[in-house]
Design a protein around this motif. Structure first.
Motif, PDB file in Angstrom:
ATOM      1  N   GLU A  54      -3.326  13.344  -4.713  1.00 22.08           N
ATOM      2  CA  GLU A  54      -3.867  12.097  -4.743  1.00 22.08           C
ATOM      3  C   GLU A  54      -4.089  11.571  -5.837  1.00 22.08           C
ATOM      4  N   ILE A  58      -2.636   9.010  -8.950  1.00 22.84           N
ATOM      5  CA  ILE A  58      -3.292   7.905  -9.391  1.00 22.84           C
ATOM      6  C   ILE A  58      -2.973   8.095 -10.998  1.00 22.84           C
ATOM      7  N   TRP A  63      -2.155   3.874  -6.357  1.00 27.85           N
ATOM      8  CA  TRP A  63      -3.677   3.385  -5.881  1.00 27.85           C
ATOM      9  C   TRP A  63      -3.609   2.103  -5.359  1.00 27.85           C
TER      10      TRP A  63
END
Length: 280
Positions: A54, A58, A63
């Motif tokens: 994740e 980002i 996102w």
């Protein structure tokens, strides 16, 4: 002068300094946390899921990122429950792991924390949909519905398993994702706790089956109840043990199977004459 040689010779049981250095844990932040379990042949270290994938997205400006997972593919009764979760990078609850590695108490505690700090959605595929579409298609349908139902549309989705979802954004399937990707692990907890609560509620409407204990899985107690009581409307009609119980208790609901290899007699009228010399 007599010198005591034992002062320079380490005792047999004394720890080896080099070995101790190698066994020393890595500094915080350089390796994912691990859970250690003792086995018959030694110690097995199991890495916990991380937020690494994740964070990589980002950094690239992608996102929100969601993780999704389902609970309840294997049971003989009850729905499939899918969940999608977008974790807040600044408020990630500690202790998130694959739901199968956690106790019921740990799952309940983390469920409350995830729902309080993250964006969460849940979708349910009923037994009738499972009977109509099959368990795989019903699960994928529920997973997609959970993603679409998120308060904020994700730009990337991680899903546990081999199959990607037909979502408007990029979707990445991760085999064993609930033990690798933190967002998927969080979704696995939400799906598992939600389904367990649903099965406990069904147990009140269907006493005698033990749904509150086995949650619909095919354990001996459940199979015995099926044999004694027959299936309920919450059972999946075409799962083999349920189909067998349905044939026993409700044979009128079982459609006869056509014998494709049976011999069909054909009657020929006696007045029809066949010319042996004709070209056939």
């Amino acid at each position: 002068m007599i010198r005591d040689k034992s002062a320079k010779t380490p005792a047999k049981d004394a720890p080896n300094k080099d070995a101790a250095k190698k066994a020393a844990p890595a500094k915080a932040g350089k390796a994912p946390a691990t859970k250690v379990s003792a086995g018959k042949k030694g110690i097995i270290a199991v890495a916990s899921p991380t937020f690494r994938r994740e964070r990589a997205l980002i950094k690239r400006g992608v996102w929100p990122v969601a993780g999704c997972d389902e609970a309840g593919r294997g049971p003989l009764a009850g729905p499939v429950v899918a969940a999608a979760v977008i974790l807040d990078p600044d408020r990630i609850p500690r202790g998130i792991d694959d739901s199968k590695r956690l106790t019921a108490e740990e799952r309940e505690r983390l469920f409350d924390k995830i729902c309080a700090t993250a964006q969460v959605s849940v979708a349910v595929a009923s037994p009738s949909r499972i009977d109509r579409d099959n368990i795989l298609r019903a699960s994928l349908w529920a997973l997609k519905r959970a993603v679409v139902a998120l308060p904020e549309a994700p730009r990337h989705v991680f899903v546990d398993g081999r199959d990607r979802l037909d979502t408007p954004c990029d979707c990445e399937a991760v085999i064993g994702g609930d033990g690798i990707v933190l967002s998927i692990a969080a979704a696995s907890i939400v799906a598992k706790v939600t389904r367990d609560r649903l099965m406990c509620a069904l147990a009140q409407d269907c006493p005698g089956y033990g749904f509150e204990q086995h949650k619909g899985y095919g354990v001996p107690e459940h199979l015995d109840a099926l044999n004694r009581l027959g299936p309920t409307v919450h059972h999946r009609r075409f799962f083999a043990p349920v189909a067998a119980a349905r044939a026993k208790h409700m044979p009128w609901t079982v459609e006869p199977v056509q014998d494709l290899f049976g011999v069909t007699e054909v009657q020929v009228e006696a007045s029809v004459e066949v010319d042996a010399g004709a070209n056939l």
